[in-house]
Design a protein around this motif. Structure first.
Motif, short mmCIF file in Angstrom:
data_model
loop_
_atom_site.label_atom_id
_atom_site.label_comp_id
_atom_site.label_asym_id
_atom_site.label_seq_id
_atom_site.Cartn_x
_atom_site.Cartn_y
_atom_site.Cartn_z
N CYS A 125 4.55 -13.20 16.16
CA CYS A 125 4.24 -11.92 15.59
C CYS A 125 4.04 -12.12 13.98
O CYS A 125 4.95 -12.64 13.18
N VAL A 132 1.17 -8.09 14.53
CA VAL A 132 0.15 -8.59 15.51
C VAL A 132 0.87 -9.40 16.40
O VAL A 132 1.24 -10.59 15.89
N GLN A 174 2.24 -0.26 3.52
CA GLN A 174 2.04 -0.35 5.18
C GLN A 174 2.16 -1.76 5.65
O GLN A 174 1.87 -2.82 4.91
N GLN A 179 1.27 -4.16 9.08
CA GLN A 179 0.67 -4.54 10.46
C GLN A 179 1.28 -5.64 11.10
O GLN A 179 1.68 -6.72 10.32
N TYR A 206 7.96 -0.05 12.04
CA TYR A 206 6.32 -0.65 12.09
C TYR A 206 6.41 -1.33 13.64
O TYR A 206 7.36 -2.03 13.74
N ALA A 245 3.10 -10.74 10.43
CA ALA A 245 2.99 -9.35 9.73
C ALA A 245 2.12 -9.69 8.49
O ALA A 245 2.07 -10.68 7.98
N SER A 246 1.41 -8.65 8.26
CA SER A 246 0.49 -8.45 7.13
C SER A 246 0.59 -6.99 6.37
O SER A 246 1.19 -6.36 6.99
N GLY A 247 0.13 -7.29 5.36
CA GLY A 247 0.53 -5.96 4.47
C GLY A 247 1.72 -6.25 3.42
O GLY A 247 2.32 -7.26 3.51
N GLY A 289 4.01 -3.35 16.55
CA GLY A 289 2.67 -4.20 17.06
C GLY A 289 2.18 -3.59 18.39
O GLY A 289 2.65 -2.48 18.97
N GLN A 290 1.23 -3.89 18.80
CA GLN A 290 0.53 -3.33 19.81
C GLN A 290 1.06 -3.76 21.22
O GLN A 290 0.58 -3.24 22.31
#
Length: 118
Positions: free
Chosen positions: A22, A5, A1, A3, A107, A24-26, A109-110
């Motif tokens: 932006c 932000v 996965q 994420q 994927y 990216a993590s995971g 972001g919000q």
């Protein structure tokens, strides 16, 4: 996965600039392309720009060519969207997204709001 932000949105006057980030993590080894989309009120979400992690693939929608620049910092797992000469028509929620080489945008972001006043 993975994420995603986003940050950097805000209110700016026409002709001004903003830089979106932006992070990216995971982990998902299939992720190959990062993109920025935007969705204005009452309209569909459309792609603005995209870049692969190698930097050899960069694409822009015609309406932002010459004004926006997408870039990435692999060491920071971050993709940027530098937006110059902003116009009221650029007002939208901007989303970061990621996909594999030949897959759908997997994927998201919000979103971060960008408002350009005339």
């Amino acid at each position: 996965q993975v994420q995603l932000v986003e940050s950097g949105g805000g209110l700016v006057q026409a002709g001004g600039s903003l830089r979106l980030s932006c992070v990216a993590s995971g982990r998902d080894s299939s992720i190959y392309v990062m993109g920025w989309f935007r969705q204005a009120s009452g309209k569909e979400r459309d792609i603005v720009a995209a870049i692969n992690w190698g930097g050899g693939y960069i694409q822009y929608v015609d309406s932002v060519k010459g004004r926006f620049t997408i870039s990435r910092d692999n060491a920071k797992n971050t993709v940027y969207l530098q937006m110059n000469s902003l116009e009221p028509e650029d007002t939208a929620v901007y989303y970061c997204a990621a996909r594999g080489r030949a897959s759908d945008w997997r994927y998201w972001g919000q979103g971060t709001q960008v408002t350009v006043s005339s």
